[in-house]
Scaffold this active site. Structure first.
Site, PDB file in Angstrom:
ATOM      1  N   ASP A 129      -6.528  -5.064  -5.087  1.00  0.00           N
ATOM      2  CA  ASP A 129      -6.291  -3.653  -4.734  1.00  0.00           C
ATOM      3  C   ASP A 129      -4.921  -3.173  -5.217  1.00  0.00           C
ATOM      4  O   ASP A 129      -4.701  -1.979  -5.417  1.00  0.00           O
ATOM      5  CB  ASP A 129      -6.323  -3.430  -3.219  1.00  0.00           C
ATOM      6  CG  ASP A 129      -7.305  -4.284  -2.470  1.00  0.00           C
ATOM      7  OD1 ASP A 129      -7.730  -5.320  -2.992  1.00  0.00           O
ATOM      8  OD2 ASP A 129      -7.637  -3.932  -1.340  1.00  0.00           O
ATOM      9  N   GLY A 154      -7.084 -18.750  -5.781  1.00  0.00           N
ATOM     10  CA  GLY A 154      -7.701 -17.520  -5.305  1.00  0.00           C
ATOM     11  C   GLY A 154      -8.334 -17.736  -3.946  1.00  0.00           C
ATOM     12  O   GLY A 154      -8.656 -18.875  -3.572  1.00  0.00           O
ATOM     13  N   TRP A 214     -11.885  -1.868  -7.502  1.00  0.00           N
ATOM     14  CA  TRP A 214     -10.427  -1.669  -7.676  1.00  0.00           C
ATOM     15  C   TRP A 214     -10.007  -2.197  -9.043  1.00  0.00           C
ATOM     16  O   TRP A 214      -9.124  -1.624  -9.701  1.00  0.00           O
ATOM     17  CB  TRP A 214      -9.615  -2.378  -6.596  1.00  0.00           C
ATOM     18  CG  TRP A 214      -9.704  -1.911  -5.180  1.00  0.00           C
ATOM     19  CD1 TRP A 214      -9.853  -2.712  -4.076  1.00  0.00           C
ATOM     20  CD2 TRP A 214      -9.577  -0.574  -4.660  1.00  0.00           C
ATOM     21  NE1 TRP A 214      -9.853  -1.961  -2.920  1.00  0.00           N
ATOM     22  CE2 TRP A 214      -9.680  -0.644  -3.253  1.00  0.00           C
ATOM     23  CE3 TRP A 214      -9.411   0.673  -5.255  1.00  0.00           C
ATOM     24  CZ2 TRP A 214      -9.610   0.485  -2.429  1.00  0.00           C
ATOM     25  CZ3 TRP A 214      -9.344   1.803  -4.436  1.00  0.00           C
ATOM     26  CH2 TRP A 214      -9.445   1.699  -3.053  1.00  0.00           C
ATOM     27  N   ASP A 269       0.802  -1.219   0.000  1.00  0.00           N
ATOM     28  CA  ASP A 269       0.000   0.000   0.000  1.00  0.00           C
ATOM     29  C   ASP A 269       0.837   1.272   0.000  1.00  0.00           C
ATOM     30  O   ASP A 269       0.281   2.382   0.024  1.00  0.00           O
ATOM     31  CB  ASP A 269      -0.967  -0.010   1.191  1.00  0.00           C
ATOM     32  CG  ASP A 269      -2.063  -1.038   0.995  1.00  0.00           C
ATOM     33  OD1 ASP A 269      -2.560  -1.163  -0.139  1.00  0.00           O
ATOM     34  OD2 ASP A 269      -2.416  -1.730   1.964  1.00  0.00           O
ATOM     35  N   ARG A 299     -15.784  -4.139  -3.453  1.00  0.00           N
ATOM     36  CA  ARG A 299     -14.699  -3.147  -3.565  1.00  0.00           C
ATOM     37  C   ARG A 299     -13.553  -3.691  -4.413  1.00  0.00           C
ATOM     38  O   ARG A 299     -12.916  -2.939  -5.154  1.00  0.00           O
ATOM     39  CB  ARG A 299     -14.215  -2.673  -2.199  1.00  0.00           C
ATOM     40  CG  ARG A 299     -13.366  -1.422  -2.316  1.00  0.00           C
ATOM     41  CD  ARG A 299     -13.284  -0.575  -1.085  1.00  0.00           C
ATOM     42  NE  ARG A 299     -12.668  -1.224   0.044  1.00  0.00           N
ATOM     43  CZ  ARG A 299     -13.298  -1.683   1.106  1.00  0.00           C
ATOM     44  NH1 ARG A 299     -14.622  -1.570   1.194  1.00  0.00           N
ATOM     45  NH2 ARG A 299     -12.663  -2.258   2.103  1.00  0.00           N
ATOM     46  N   THR A 356     -10.430 -15.231  -0.490  1.00  0.00           N
ATOM     47  CA  THR A 356     -10.865 -13.897  -0.081  1.00  0.00           C
ATOM     48  C   THR A 356     -10.367 -13.593   1.317  1.00  0.00           C
ATOM     49  O   THR A 356      -9.957 -14.492   2.061  1.00  0.00           O
ATOM     50  CB  THR A 356     -12.389 -13.735  -0.169  1.00  0.00           C
ATOM     51  OG1 THR A 356     -12.690 -12.331  -0.195  1.00  0.00           O
ATOM     52  CG2 THR A 356     -13.115 -14.367   1.015  1.00  0.00           C
TER      53      THR A 356
HETATM   54  N1  GLY Z   1      -7.253  -1.912   0.213  1.00  0.00           N
HETATM   55  C1  GLY Z   1      -7.996  -2.422   1.313  1.00  0.00           C
HETATM   56  C2  GLY Z   1      -9.459  -2.293   1.151  1.00  0.00           C
HETATM   57  O1  GLY Z   1      -9.948  -1.916   0.105  1.00  0.00           O
HETATM   58  O2  GLY Z   1     -10.155  -2.534   2.123  1.00  0.00           O
END
Ligand code: GLY
Length: 392
Positions: free
Chosen positions: A169, A227, A245, A108, A241, A229
């Site tokens: 993300d 994959g 992204w 991040d 989300r 989650t």
């Molecule tokens: N990047 C972490 C989230 O979207 O929660």
């Protein structure tokens, strides 16, 4: 020849902005130079808790840059130096964070240093910010794993639980590396972007165009493994989300690389997202849920995807797909302004209500979120200022 837009269009381009600016101003006054927590609690932002050797309100975690990011946007929208001065103080603090090695074991760094420092470089030519962002890009490059050709998302690289894992993300962290290649002329950063985004395009998007939240590669052979989650409902569901992204992240990386397959990847994510929206255009927190599910919405997904559609509209201006993207962006943003911004603005510290951080862990459910607020203001800014230059 320029024409004056009709009044209704002018009103639409400004809708939501005065209330958002008033809230940011109020939050600057309340927080001083402290950082708010990731999400509101009962509608109010508190200074983020102490941890990792950092005091209350200090700069740690992945979300702190959304706060100066909003302040830079507010400055661009108004020219009011109070916003600029607040943002610039945070930029100095981000220089300290990377120099002192505080909480850097994360991909991040892209979110953090793009919005806190690349922004300051682009807007102000701030050399200290440029140096800090380049240092952060170098830290991010340490997370690039051969032979898989991915950037590991989370944790210390020696942590076996996180080994070889990336997440959707991460697409939003690539622009820091693209920028670093542009600044230095060193192609290593851009090569990492090309390889990482190719791996995500091939493996994190499923055949039905939904996305996994996270995906593992074998760190020895480089082979794709599976994959899973972390924040979605199930390993095989589609965390809303994450899908957002995917739309914005693939679109931005197409702009950076010119790779047409990344544009198609963004559209695959986008069409799936649109096909799973409720009538008001704001998704439930996982796209597996529909009306009558009673599931909470995640307004932050809608704000991110609105920016994604705006980016697609600008990438494909003058085409049928570009017009479809512009219509989707406006429809979703109109819904956020009308139904998800606090009314009156003082009733919450958030710009946008009804976000979800991490429902499986019970964290930040039906609250404002720093990233939802940032992307809501970015979408409003893009609409009000079509010439706006992204920090990404
Ligand atoms: N990047 C972490 C989230 O979207 O929660």
């Amino acid at each position: 020849m320029t024409t004056t837009p009709p009044v209704s269009q002018t009103a639409r381009s400004q809708a939501g902005i005065p209330a958002a600016l008033a809230t940011i101003r109020r939050n600057i006054d309340a927080l001083g130079d402290l950082y708010p927590d990731d999400t509101t609690r009962d509608g109010r932002y508190l200074p983020r808790p102490a941890g990792d050797g950092v005091g209350v309100g200090g700069n740690r975690g992945w979300t702190t840059s959304f706060w100066p990011g909003m302040q830079w946007l507010a400055w661009e929208l108004t020219g009011d130096p109070a916003y600029r001065d607040a943002a610039a103080r945070h930029t100095r603090d981000f220089e300290d964070r990377v120099r002192d090695g505080i909480d850097l074991d994360t991909h991040d760094l892209g979110f953090l240093y793009t919005l806190a420092c690349v922004s300051a470089w682009r807007l102000e030519g701030d050399e200290g910010a440029r140096n800090a962002a380049l240092l952060a890009a170098d830290h991010l490059m340490h997370r690039f794993l051969e032979p898989a050709g991915i950037i590991q998302a989370w944790g210390d690289l020696s942590d076996p639980r996180q080994a070889g894992r990336t997440i959707v993300d991460s697409l939003m962290n690539m622009p820091l590396l693209t920028w670093a290649s542009e600044q230095t002329g060193d192609p290593r950063y851009a090569d990492a972007v090309r390889r990482h985004t190719t791996q995500l395009r091939e493996h994190i998007i499923r055949p039905d165009h939904s996305t996994f939240h996270t995906f593992y590669w074998d760190t020895v052979t480089g082979e794709p493994v599976r994959g899973a989650t972390e924040q979605g409902a199930h390993d095989d569901s589609c965390w809303s989300r994450g899908q957002a992204w995917g739309v914005y992240g693939f679109a931005l990386n197409h702009r950076a690389t010119g790779d047409p397959e990344l544009l198609e990847a963004a559209w695959r994510c986008a069409d799936y997202f649109l096909a799973h929206l409720p009538a008001d255009g704001v998704p439930y927190w996982d796209l597996v849920y529909g009306d009558d599910s009673g599931a909470p919405r995640d307004s932050s997904s809608a704000a991110i995807v609105a920016c994604g559609f705006q980016e697609l509209a600008s990438l494909e201006a003058g085409t049928e797909r570009g017009a479809r993207a512009a219509e989707a962006a406006d429809r979703i943003l109109d819904s956020l302004v009308a139904g998800y911004a606090p009314e009156p603005a003082e009733s919450s510290d958030a710009l946008l209500l009804h976000g979800v951080y991490d429902l499986p862990k019970g964290n930040g459910v039906d609250e404002g979120t720093l990233w939802g607020d940032y992307f809501y203001l970015e979408a409003l800014t893009r609409r009000a200022m079509p010439e706006w230059r992204p920090y990404w």
